[in-house]
Design a protein around this motif. Structure first.
Motif, mmCIF file in Angstrom:
data_model
loop_
_atom_site.group_PDB
_atom_site.id
_atom_site.type_symbol
_atom_site.label_atom_id
_atom_site.label_comp_id
_atom_site.label_asym_id
_atom_site.label_seq_id
_atom_site.Cartn_x
_atom_site.Cartn_y
_atom_site.Cartn_z
ATOM 1 N N SER A 40 -4.056 6.506 -2.053
ATOM 2 C CA SER A 40 -4.386 7.272 -3.161
ATOM 3 C C SER A 40 -3.959 6.476 -4.406
ATOM 4 C CB SER A 40 -3.904 8.742 -3.405
ATOM 5 O OG SER A 40 -2.432 8.556 -3.033
ATOM 6 N N ILE A 41 -4.548 6.452 -5.567
ATOM 7 C CA ILE A 41 -4.053 5.818 -6.929
ATOM 8 C C ILE A 41 -4.024 6.896 -8.082
ATOM 9 C CG2 ILE A 41 -4.770 4.076 -8.481
ATOM 10 C CD1 ILE A 41 -6.513 2.735 -6.263
ATOM 11 N N LEU A 65 -1.037 2.202 0.347
ATOM 12 C CA LEU A 65 -1.566 0.908 0.031
ATOM 13 C C LEU A 65 -0.646 -0.239 0.108
ATOM 14 C CD1 LEU A 65 -4.279 1.352 -3.026
ATOM 15 C CD2 LEU A 65 -4.758 1.320 -0.510
ATOM 16 N N ARG A 66 -1.087 -1.436 0.888
ATOM 17 C CA ARG A 66 -0.113 -2.521 0.664
ATOM 18 C C ARG A 66 0.135 -3.026 -0.589
ATOM 19 N NH1 ARG A 66 -2.001 -6.855 5.093
ATOM 20 N NH2 ARG A 66 -3.965 -5.694 5.247
ATOM 21 N N ALA A 67 1.423 -3.490 -0.748
ATOM 22 C CA ALA A 67 1.518 -4.214 -1.836
ATOM 23 C C ALA A 67 0.854 -5.555 -2.160
ATOM 24 C CB ALA A 67 3.034 -4.490 -2.030
ATOM 25 N N THR A 90 -1.290 -5.022 -7.275
ATOM 26 C CA THR A 90 -0.109 -4.015 -7.411
ATOM 27 C C THR A 90 1.170 -4.717 -7.020
ATOM 28 O OG1 THR A 90 -0.343 -3.390 -4.944
ATOM 29 C CG2 THR A 90 -1.506 -2.066 -6.736
ATOM 30 N N ASN A 91 2.409 -4.415 -7.371
ATOM 31 C CA ASN A 91 3.676 -5.083 -7.091
ATOM 32 C C ASN A 91 4.201 -4.544 -5.990
ATOM 33 O OD1 ASN A 91 4.727 -2.401 -7.959
ATOM 34 N ND2 ASN A 91 5.545 -3.200 -9.800
ATOM 35 N N SER A 92 5.591 -4.681 -5.529
ATOM 36 C CA SER A 92 5.930 -4.640 -4.411
ATOM 37 C C SER A 92 6.125 -2.945 -4.268
ATOM 38 C CB SER A 92 7.264 -5.161 -4.035
ATOM 39 O OG SER A 92 8.259 -4.809 -5.152
ATOM 40 N N GLY A 114 -9.396 0.659 -5.833
ATOM 41 C CA GLY A 114 -8.935 -0.437 -5.140
ATOM 42 C C GLY A 114 -8.406 0.041 -3.820
ATOM 43 N N GLY A 115 -8.459 -0.952 -2.636
ATOM 44 C CA GLY A 115 -8.082 -0.439 -1.368
ATOM 45 C C GLY A 115 -8.699 0.649 -0.852
#
Length: 128
Positions: A40-41, A65-67, A90-92, A114-115
């Protein structure tokens, strides 16, 4: 007499071995009940209204979601979602922060994709 003790002890240990896997099987959820987390975003705009071509930001975080996942800003144009050339990874921590300038005057509906996930729609009013 020793045979009875040995037979009883062997029977109890066999019973314990047979009962242990059954107890473990009942405590684990069935395979059909296991759910995978859906990505989710979230999305928010720093302003609700802005002049045409004035810069503002759309920011948010991702879940599951993966960094380093690439996120893209989309704008509703007519009845279609159009990807704008505004992307970042996206950042870590799963966060993103996009700089946006819009020239389409009126109420603009924006979202982030995304993702395999899509954010809720964010509305920004653009005026002259």
């Amino acid at each position: 007499m020793n045979r009875m003790k040995y037979a009883s002890a062997a029977g109890l240990s066999a019973l314990a071995v047979l009962a242990a896997p059954a107890a473990a099987a009942t405590s684990a959820p069935p395979a059909s009940a296991v759910r995978t987390a859906h990505p989710s975003i979230s999305a928010k705009a720093t302003v609700g209204s802005v002049r045409a071509w004035q810069q503002f930001r759309v920011y948010g975080t991702t879940q599951h979601l993966r960094a380093g996942t690439r996120v893209t800003l989309q704008q509703m144009q007519g009845k279609r979602w159009v990807s704008l050339p505004i992307t970042m990874t996206t950042n870590s921590g799963g966060a993103y922060n996009l700089r946006v300038k819009l020239g389409l005057v009126g109420q603009n509906s924006l979202r982030i994709v995304g993702g395999g996930a899509t954010s809720p729609v964010v509305k920004v009013n653009v005026h002259r």
